[in-house]
Design an enzyme around this catalytic site. Structure first.
Site, PDB file in Angstrom:
ATOM      1  N   TYR A 139     -48.323  17.352  25.113  1.00  0.00           N
ATOM      2  CA  TYR A 139     -49.618  17.740  25.649  1.00  0.00           C
ATOM      3  C   TYR A 139     -49.827  19.204  25.315  1.00  0.00           C
ATOM      4  CZ  TYR A 139     -49.801  13.520  28.591  1.00  0.00           C
ATOM      5  OH  TYR A 139     -49.849  12.227  29.032  1.00  0.00           O
TER       6      TYR A 139
ATOM      7  N   LYS B 273     -51.726  10.543  18.594  1.00  0.00           N
ATOM      8  CA  LYS B 273     -51.615   9.440  19.546  1.00  0.00           C
ATOM      9  C   LYS B 273     -52.874   9.379  20.417  1.00  0.00           C
ATOM     10  CE  LYS B 273     -48.629   7.734  23.286  1.00  0.00           C
ATOM     11  NZ  LYS B 273     -49.651   7.637  24.336  1.00  0.00           N
TER      12      LYS B 273
ATOM     13  N   THR C 260     -50.600  13.826  21.913  1.00  0.00           N
ATOM     14  CA  THR C 260     -51.540  13.019  22.700  1.00  0.00           C
ATOM     15  C   THR C 260     -52.886  13.713  22.746  1.00  0.00           C
ATOM     16  OG1 THR C 260     -49.817  11.994  24.042  1.00  0.00           O
ATOM     17  CG2 THR C 260     -52.013  12.085  24.992  1.00  0.00           C
TER      18      THR C 260
ATOM     19  N   SER D  43     -41.457  12.075  26.850  1.00  0.00           N
ATOM     20  CA  SER D  43     -42.697  12.648  27.360  1.00  0.00           C
ATOM     21  C   SER D  43     -42.558  14.141  27.618  1.00  0.00           C
ATOM     22  CB  SER D  43     -43.080  11.947  28.672  1.00  0.00           C
ATOM     23  OG  SER D  43     -44.155  12.609  29.309  1.00  0.00           O
TER      24      SER D  43
ATOM     25  N   HIS E 230     -53.782   5.019  26.076  1.00  0.00           N
ATOM     26  CA  HIS E 230     -52.985   5.675  27.125  1.00  0.00           C
ATOM     27  C   HIS E 230     -52.580   4.685  28.214  1.00  0.00           C
ATOM     28  CE1 HIS E 230     -52.008   9.974  28.194  1.00  0.00           C
ATOM     29  NE2 HIS E 230     -51.551   9.340  29.258  1.00  0.00           N
TER      30      HIS E 230
END
Length: 385
Positions: free
Chosen positions: A147, A248, A173, A124, A272
Site C-alpha cells: 500500500y 493488483k 494494490t 501483506s 480486493h
C-alpha cells in the site's frame, strides 16, 4: 501474558482434527466457530450489500466444461514459471492482512506451508509479522503486497526492506485509495487486538490501530494511505526498486493497457476480495477482458472466489497464468494452523490435477479456451436453435 491474550490464543489455536475435511470451503465453518466474531467478520465479510462477494463464487459456477476424451493422462505436469520462478502449480497465496488474529503463528505458518508446497506466498503490508520475520522462516519464493502511504519515505524504506529480505516482486494494490464500506467492521468497531501490531510499521509509529467510532481500520486508512496515488507513482516505484511490479486490482481493458504502458511486469485481476466497490464484476467475469487487452505482453493472474481445483482450471482456460487464494488460507490457518494451510494447498492441487485429467490436459499449455463454455456462449447457442 494478559488474560485477554490467553483467551484469544485458546480460541484460535485449537484443531479441526476431529472433522474430516474434504474441500477447502469446509474450513470456514470451523473458523467461524473458533474465532472471535470481530475477527471472523473481518476476514469473511465484503462491502455494502455483499453482492460482489457472492458473485465472486457464483460466476465460477456458471462456466461449464468441454472435456476431451481418450487422451493418455497417466502423467500430469502442473509446474509453471511465474516471473522467472519455477513453482509446483499455478496456485499461489494472496496477501491477507493480520494473520496472527487467526492463529498465533500467523504469517510464519503460511510462509512455511507455501514453501513446503513449492509455491509463492504474498505478504501483506498489514501483516502481523514483518518482512524480516517471514524471511527468517526459511527459503521460499515470496512477493510483497504494497500500500502506498502518504509519507513516501515510509514506502521507500519498506520496499528496500523487502528487497533485503529476499522478496522477489512487489504486488502494488491500486484499488484502495479509500477503504470500502465494510459494514460488519463498522458494527464491530473493528480494530487489532491490543497485543498485535502491523509489524512492518512498528518502528515508524504507524503500527498501532486505534479504536474509532466505526471501523478502526477505516480510520487508519483515511489517515495513512495516499488518495492521490496515480500512474506516475507506478513509475516512481520503478525508480526506487529493481523488483518487478504487479499491478493488483485491475478489472478493465483500459487499465490493463495503462498498466502495461507504465511498466507493469504483470497484472492481478482483483476486486480486493469483494471488500472495496460492491457491484464490481466477479474477477472470473472480468478476466477475459483483461487477458485480451494484455495481448500476451505480460502475465495476468486472478484472485477472488477460488475454492475448487475446477475454478483454477476455468481461470487458466480464460487466459490466467495462475491464481491466488486468500480467505481459504486464513480460515484453514484459524482451524489447524500450518497443517491447515498445507492441506488447503494440497486439496486444491489434487482437485486441479483431477480436473486436468478428466478434461484431457496433461500440462498447463494444453488447457485452452475450447475446454470451457461461458454463459454468453451458452445463451448464444440456445438463441440459434
Amino acid at each position: 501474558m494478559s488474560s485477554l491474550r490467553v483467551l484469544f490464543l485458546v480460541i484460535v489455536s485449537g484443531s479441526a482434527a476431529n472433522m474430516e475435511i474434504t474441500n477447502v470451503s469446509e474450513y470456514e465453518a470451523i473458523a467461524k466457530q473458533k474465532l472471535p466474531k470481530m475477527v471472523y467478520d473481518y476476514y469473511a465479510s465484503g462491502a455494502e450489500d455483499q453482492w460482489t462477494l457472492k458473485e465472486n463464487r457464483e460466476a465460477f459456477s456458471r462456466i461449464l466444461f468441454r472435456p476431451r476424451i481418450l487422451i493418455d493422462v497417466s502423467k500430469i505436469d502442473m509446474t509453471t514459471t511465474v516471473l522467472g520462478f519455477k513453482i509446483s502449480m499455478p496456485i499461489m497465496i494472496a496477501p491477507t492482512a493480520m494473520q496472527k488474529m487467526a492463529h498465533p503463528e500467523g504469517e510464519y505458518a503460511t510462509a512455511r506451508a507455501a514453501s513446503a508446497a513449492n509455491t509463492i506466498m504474498t505478504l501483506s503490508s498489514w501483516a502481523t509479522s514483518s518482512v524480516e520475520e517471514v524471511a527468517s522462516t526459511g527459503p521460499g519464493i515470496r512477493f510483497f503486497q504494497l500500500y502506498v502511504y502518504k509519507d513516501r519515505n515510509v514506502v521507500e524504506q519498506l520496499v528496500r526492506r523487502a528487497e533485503r529480505a529476499g522478496f522477489k516482486a512487489i504486488a502494488l494494490t491500486v484499488d484502495t485509495p479509500r477503504l470500502g464500506r465494510r459494514e460488519a467492521d463498522i458494527k464491530n468497531r473493528f480494530t487489532l487486538p491490543p497485543f498485535l501490531t502491523l509489524k512492518n510499521f512498528e518502528g515508524l509509529d504507524l503500527g498501532k490501530m486505534d479504536k474509532a467510532d466505526d471501523s478502526g481500520l477505516a480510520s487508519y486508512v483515511a489517515g495513512q494511505i495516499d488518495r492521490s496515488l496515480s500512474w506516475r507513482d507506478v513509475k516512481w516505484l520503478q525508480s526506487i526498486t529493481t523488483l518487478p511490479i504487479l499491478v493488483k486490482g485491475v478489472i478493465t481493458a483500459e487499465d490493463t493497457r495503462l498498466s502495461i504502458q507504465n511498466g507493469a511486469a504483470g497484472i492481478i485481476v482483483s476486486n480486493h476480495g469483494a471488500r472495496q466497490l460492491d457491484y464490481a464484476p466477479a474477477t472470473i467475469t472480468a478476466l477475459e477482458e483483461v487477458v485480451k487487452a494484455a495481448q500476451g505482453r505480460v502475465p495476468v493472474f486472478l484472485d477472488g472466489g477460488v475454492r475448487r481445483g475446477t475454478d483454477v482450471f476455468k481461470a487458466l482456460a480464460l487466459g490466467a497464468s495462475g491464481i491466488f487464494i486468500g480467505r481459504p488460507v486464513v480460515f484453514a490457518l484459524a482451524s489447524e494452523g500450518e497443517a491447515g494451510v498445507r492441506k488447503v494447498l494440497q486439496m486444491l492441487r489434487d482437485e486441479f490435477e483431477l480436473t486436468m485429467a478428466l478434461s484431457g490436459c496433461t500440462s498447463l499449455s494444453k488447457i485452452t479456451r475450447n475446454h470451457i463454455v461461458t454463459p454468453s456462449e451458452l445463451n448464444h447457442s440456445i438463441s440459434r436453435l
